[in-house]
Scaffold this active site. Structure first.
Site, PDB file in Angstrom:
ATOM      1  N   LYS A 257      -3.748  -0.248   9.873  1.00 31.62           N
ATOM      2  CA  LYS A 257      -4.933  -1.082   9.601  1.00 31.62           C
ATOM      3  C   LYS A 257      -4.627  -2.116   8.531  1.00 31.62           C
ATOM      4  O   LYS A 257      -3.727  -1.936   7.692  1.00 31.62           O
ATOM      5  CB  LYS A 257      -6.136  -0.242   9.156  1.00 31.62           C
ATOM      6  CG  LYS A 257      -5.938   0.604   7.871  1.00 31.62           C
ATOM      7  CD  LYS A 257      -6.185  -0.124   6.556  1.00 31.62           C
ATOM      8  CE  LYS A 257      -5.850   0.727   5.338  1.00 31.62           C
ATOM      9  NZ  LYS A 257      -5.700   0.026   4.081  1.00 31.62           N
TER      10      LYS A 257
ATOM     11  N   ASP B  50      -9.152   6.753   5.808  1.00 30.67           N
ATOM     12  CA  ASP B  50      -8.853   5.754   6.841  1.00 30.67           C
ATOM     13  C   ASP B  50      -8.651   6.363   8.232  1.00 30.67           C
ATOM     14  O   ASP B  50      -8.384   5.631   9.188  1.00 30.67           O
ATOM     15  CB  ASP B  50      -7.576   4.980   6.472  1.00 30.67           C
ATOM     16  CG  ASP B  50      -7.743   4.172   5.191  1.00 30.67           C
ATOM     17  OD1 ASP B  50      -8.863   3.697   4.922  1.00 30.67           O
ATOM     18  OD2 ASP B  50      -6.749   4.022   4.459  1.00 30.67           O
TER      19      ASP B  50
HETATM   20  P1  ATP Z   1      -3.552   4.511   2.513  1.00 33.50           P
HETATM   21  O1  ATP Z   1      -3.645   3.027   2.518  1.00 33.50           O
HETATM   22  O2  ATP Z   1      -4.281   5.215   3.630  1.00 33.50           O
HETATM   23  O3  ATP Z   1      -3.750   5.176   1.195  1.00 33.50           O
HETATM   24  P2  ATP Z   1      -0.755   4.108   2.679  1.00 33.50           P
HETATM   25  O4  ATP Z   1      -0.569   3.293   3.921  1.00 33.50           O
HETATM   26  O5  ATP Z   1      -0.681   3.386   1.380  1.00 33.50           O
HETATM   27  O6  ATP Z   1      -2.068   4.901   2.834  1.00 33.50           O
HETATM   28  P3  ATP Z   1       0.815   6.241   3.784  1.00 33.50           P
HETATM   29  O7  ATP Z   1       1.890   5.589   4.599  1.00 33.50           O
HETATM   30  O8  ATP Z   1      -0.313   6.849   4.499  1.00 33.50           O
HETATM   31  O9  ATP Z   1       0.295   5.251   2.651  1.00 33.50           O
HETATM   32  O10 ATP Z   1       1.555   7.323   2.868  1.00 33.50           O
HETATM   33  C1  ATP Z   1       1.033   7.800   1.653  1.00 33.50           C
HETATM   34  C2  ATP Z   1       1.740   9.101   1.292  1.00 33.50           C
HETATM   35  O11 ATP Z   1       1.250  10.104   2.168  1.00 33.50           O
HETATM   36  C3  ATP Z   1       3.242   9.090   1.509  1.00 33.50           C
HETATM   37  O12 ATP Z   1       3.921   8.762   0.324  1.00 33.50           O
HETATM   38  C4  ATP Z   1       3.557  10.503   1.941  1.00 33.50           C
HETATM   39  O13 ATP Z   1       3.993  11.297   0.856  1.00 33.50           O
HETATM   40  C5  ATP Z   1       2.235  11.088   2.423  1.00 33.50           C
HETATM   41  N1  ATP Z   1       2.189  11.411   3.863  1.00 33.50           N
HETATM   42  C6  ATP Z   1       1.690  12.523   4.391  1.00 33.50           C
HETATM   43  N2  ATP Z   1       1.774  12.510   5.736  1.00 33.50           N
HETATM   44  C7  ATP Z   1       2.324  11.345   6.069  1.00 33.50           C
HETATM   45  C8  ATP Z   1       2.657  10.763   7.304  1.00 33.50           C
HETATM   46  N3  ATP Z   1       2.453  11.400   8.468  1.00 33.50           N
HETATM   47  N4  ATP Z   1       3.178   9.528   7.288  1.00 33.50           N
HETATM   48  C9  ATP Z   1       3.382   8.877   6.110  1.00 33.50           C
HETATM   49  N5  ATP Z   1       3.111   9.410   4.917  1.00 33.50           N
HETATM   50  C10 ATP Z   1       2.578  10.630   4.875  1.00 33.50           C
END
Ligand code: ATP
Length: 305
Positions: A10, A137
């Site tokens: 997203k 999200d």
């Molecule tokens: P958001 O914007 O929803 O907070 P983000 O895009 O910044 O998320 P993600 O890629 O969702 O960040 O990852 C955040 C943390 O979640 C990662 O550092 C990891 O430790 C943990 N995590 C748990 N499950 C997953 C997964 N399936 N894929 C990626 N990260 C994951």
């Protein structure tokens, strides 16, 4: 049975952040759009009593936990519990969404795993309440398209939007933790460096721009309250935002909590041009091109034994 589901990343065209709530979250008003940048989750059964095993592959597998903290593992366990079966599954995640990047990659995996597990276990109930338990999200990743998110972002309703938008996605390998960015925003607000919005509401100009379907109109009304906090934590992001606009982007902003930056192009070729120029300047680790809005979580393959 083997089931594969795909779920989108997203972006937030508007991300307005209200006051810190008693539960530690902030009230949000956000306009989400799904990108055609998707992770895939495949699940299949293991022998009874073996539990869950999770493997990760793809362009962005590094830094993703394969243990119980993985959101896809949590998601399949929730569905199994609801159905009342022991959860013995192999999970294979193909990561194409950058990690800890502000693009909700973990949430996408949770949404895909929910949909795949519901299919495998024959669960026909509503997945939204499970999605809400897994993260702010995840509900949007199930829905996709364009939507208004409120509360922590988990209450979503579709929003009318015309047109398709081409984005340059400029990702950094040093991820930012979302809680850390919110804490920084609170600190900046306490210091008086940035203000809380007077009114937490969707921006009419943005909603009208979405109805018009004009990329130029959208570009004029993009906003992200987390941007000053992400920039304070990773100052070099400002250079990326500036270079994207110097290279012809209609607008650039930090994606969600960052550190990914996104730049809006006039069309796909324009996005490829900007991406090539940014790649040549060694400012980012990966530069991708993606289109919004895209579909939500979908089952993409079912193999019966
Ligand atoms: P958001 O914007 O929803 O907070 P983000 O895009 O910044 O998320 P993600 O890629 O969702 O960040 O990852 C955040 C943390 O979640 C990662 O550092 C990891 O430790 C943990 N995590 C748990 N499950 C997953 C997964 N399936 N894929 C990626 N990260 C994951």
């Amino acid at each position: 049975m083997k089931v594969t589901a795909a779920a989108p990343a997203k972006i937030n065209l508007q991300l307005s952040v209200g006051a810190l709530r008693a539960d530690g979250y902030h009230d949000l008003v956000t306009v989400y759009q799904a990108l055609d940048l998707r992770d895939e989750v495949t699940i299949f059964e293991r022998a009874e009593g073996m539990g869950v095993q999770c493997g990760i592959s793809g362009d962005f597998s590094s830094g993703v936990p394969g243990d119980e903290s993985n959101l896809a593992v949590k998601a399949v366990k929730l569905v199994a519990e609801l159905v009342g079966v022991s959860c013995d599954l192999n999970i294979q995640i193909t990561k194409r969404i950058p990690v800890a990047a502000g693009l909700a990659g973990g949430s996408a995996d949770a949404a895909a795993a929910l949909a795949a597990a519901a299919e495998l276990y024959g669960y026909g109930g509503d997945l939204q309440p499970l999605a809400e338990q897994l993260g702010s999200d995840v509900t949007f990743s199930l829905l996709g398209g364009t939507a208004l998110g409120t509360s922590r972002g988990e209450v979503v309703v579709p929003v009318l939007a015309r047109g398709n938008y081409c984005w340059v996605i400029i990702s950094s390998s040093n991820g930012l933790s979302t809680p850390r960015v919110y804490q920084k925003l609170d600190q900046l607000r306490d210091e008086g460096a940035v203000r809380e919005p007077l009114q937490l509401a969707p921006k009419n100009e943005l909603l009208q721009a979405l109805v018009s379907g004009s990329a130029t109109e959208i570009a004029a009304h993009l906003s992200n309250d987390l941007q000053p906090a992400a920039l304070a934590l990773v100052p070099k992001l400002q250079r990326i935002l500036d270079v994207a606009v110097e290279d012809g982007a209609l607008a650039s902003l930090v994606a969600g909590s960052g550190p990914t930056c996104i730049a809006l192009a006039k069309d796909h070729d324009h996005a490829l041009d900007i991406a090539a120029r940014i790649s040549g300047q060694n400012l980012a680790d990966r530069v991708l091109v993606a289109t919004s809005p895209a579909a939500g979580t979908e089952i993409t393959a079912i193999e019966k034994n």
